[in-house]
Design an enzyme around this catalytic site. Structure first.
Site, PDB file in Angstrom:
ATOM      1  CE  LYS A   7     -15.842 -33.098  51.140  1.00 14.38           C
ATOM      2  NZ  LYS A   7     -16.590 -34.139  50.416  1.00 14.38           N
ATOM      3  N   GLY A  40     -33.906 -36.749  56.328  1.00 13.05           N
ATOM      4  CA  GLY A  40     -33.310 -35.736  55.468  1.00 13.05           C
ATOM      5  C   GLY A  40     -33.760 -35.867  54.028  1.00 13.05           C
ATOM      6  N   GLY A  44     -32.913 -33.678  51.411  1.00  9.66           N
ATOM      7  CA  GLY A  44     -32.149 -32.848  50.490  1.00  9.66           C
ATOM      8  C   GLY A  44     -32.076 -33.523  49.138  1.00  9.66           C
ATOM      9  CG  ASN A  45     -30.210 -31.534  45.810  1.00  7.45           C
ATOM     10  OD1 ASN A  45     -31.359 -31.125  45.750  1.00  7.45           O
ATOM     11  ND2 ASN A  45     -29.170 -30.767  45.568  1.00  7.45           N
ATOM     12  CB  VAL A  46     -28.411 -37.416  48.418  1.00  3.64           C
ATOM     13  CG1 VAL A  46     -28.208 -38.925  48.492  1.00  3.64           C
ATOM     14  CG2 VAL A  46     -27.248 -36.773  47.686  1.00  3.64           C
ATOM     15  CE1 TYR A  97     -39.285 -35.106  47.957  1.00  4.65           C
ATOM     16  CE2 TYR A  97     -38.941 -35.714  45.658  1.00  4.65           C
ATOM     17  CZ  TYR A  97     -39.792 -35.370  46.696  1.00  4.65           C
ATOM     18  OH  TYR A  97     -41.153 -35.302  46.479  1.00  4.65           O
TER      19      TYR A  97
END
Length: 348
Positions: free
Chosen positions: A80, A182, A184-186, A188
């Site tokens: 990471k 949440g 966010g992209n994931v 949604y």
């Protein structure tokens, strides 16, 4: 600053600190384990309050990638990187090119991809300086955008269905009430899949535009960010911050299944045992949210999306094995997932 004594160090093979005075880059690259192959993990850009906070975060996330890739049956290790800075105000193309040069100096032991605070466009800048980057849209496949979030969401959806099957004896989501924390992209994308499968959605997010969109598109019910963890639901899907399952929340969680995309949902390992004692089935987050790393790997290998999705669908088999082992041995699913991962990457 502490590295070796940090609670997340866990025998990391390499930790690199790099900077570039011209662009203001301050980055830490952590390589946890390369037994199965080169380490792969996203680059997170965040305005950390201290350097120690950044060190702890990159070590924790790097270790998690080792376990995630092992359980996803990928020939990859775990790594990471973090960039200390505010992605809303401190991003420049030059900064990410400097990041690419830092990655190049690690010599291929670390492959970078996008993460919180970074984007496919940022990866393009990194790619101008190093080949050791994933999540790049080369234009060859119109179904790929360079954004791994739909694939992450697909893995979570597969894992969630398997948890429902194990708990309820079937995987039918029609009429099931799923609380998604949440959008966010994931989160949604997950909502879209759950809605298509007939689930009833309860959602929450600090971004009111995302909430309103979910109401309009999916007929979702909304609750406040303070209520979402404790709302009456069959499944709780944390898709925002980590550490939401803790001493303060467990007794108030009403869902009987927890299956979401957020990393490090358990504040501490012991909370997995507390969930088991409370008869709440937990699908370990790093098992079911591995679709993104699968996509990054398959994209780098030039393999089609159909093969990517088939590999992601294999998450169901791994989750089932974890649930069955945990049930037969009266152990928490998180404990069993860790041991299974260690079997696969050969932890010494």
């Amino acid at each position: 600053m502490n590295v070796f004594s940090d609670t997340a160090f866990d025998g990391h093979e390499q930790v690199v600190f790099a900077s570039d005075p011209d662009t203001g880059l301050k980055t830490i690259i952590a390589v946890h384990n390369t037994n199965l192959g080169p380490s792969l993990g996203g680059c997170r850009m965040w305005p950390y309050a201290s350097e120690q906070e950044a060190i702890h975060d990159v070590l924790r996330l790097s270790r998690g990638m080792t376990y995630k890739s092992a359980l996803a049956n990928l020939p990859l290790g775990g790594g990471k990187s973090v960039i200390i800075g505010d992605p809303r105000s401190q991003k420049t193309p030059e900064l990410f090119r400097a990041m690419g040069r830092a990655v190049e100096r690690v010599g291929g032991r670390y492959i970078v991809a996008e993460d919180v605070g970074t984007s496919p466009a940022d990866m393009e800048q990194i790619a101008s300086q190093t080949q050791h980057v994933g999540g790049i849209n080369d234009g060859k496949d119109p179904t790929r955008t360079g954004d791994p979030s739909p694939f992450t969401a697909y893995g979570v959806f597969i894992g969630l269905k398997e948890a429902v099957r194990f708990k309820n004896g079937h995987e039918d989501l029609a009429g099931l009430r799923v609380a998604v924390q949440g959008l966010g992209n994931v989160g949604y994308h997950l909502c879209r899949m759950l809605h298509a499968a007939g689930a009833c959605l309860v959602v929450s997010d600090l971004n009111t535009n995302s909430v309103n969109r979910a109401v309009d598109e999916f007929g979702a019910t909304t609750v406040s960010v303070d209520e979402i963890l404790y709302t009456d639901a069959d499944v709780l899907a944390p898709c925002a911050l980590g550490g939401v399952v803790n001493d303060r929340s467990i007794d108030k969680i009403r869902a009987r299944i927890i299956a979401g995309a957020a990393n490090n949902q358990l504040e501490a390992d012991r909370h997995g045992e507390m969930l088991r004692e409370a008869d709440i089935l937990y699908a370990p987050d790093y098992v079911i949210n591995a679709g993104g790393v699968v996509e990054v790997y398959y994209c780098r290998e030039g393999k089609p999306v159909a093969e990517t999705n088939k590999h992601i669908e294999g998450i169901a088999d791994t989750v089932r094995e974890i649930f069955e082992r945990a049930d037969s041995q009266n152990l928490s699913t998180g404990f069993v997932a860790d041991r299974l991962a260690e079997e696969r990457f050969g932890k010494s």
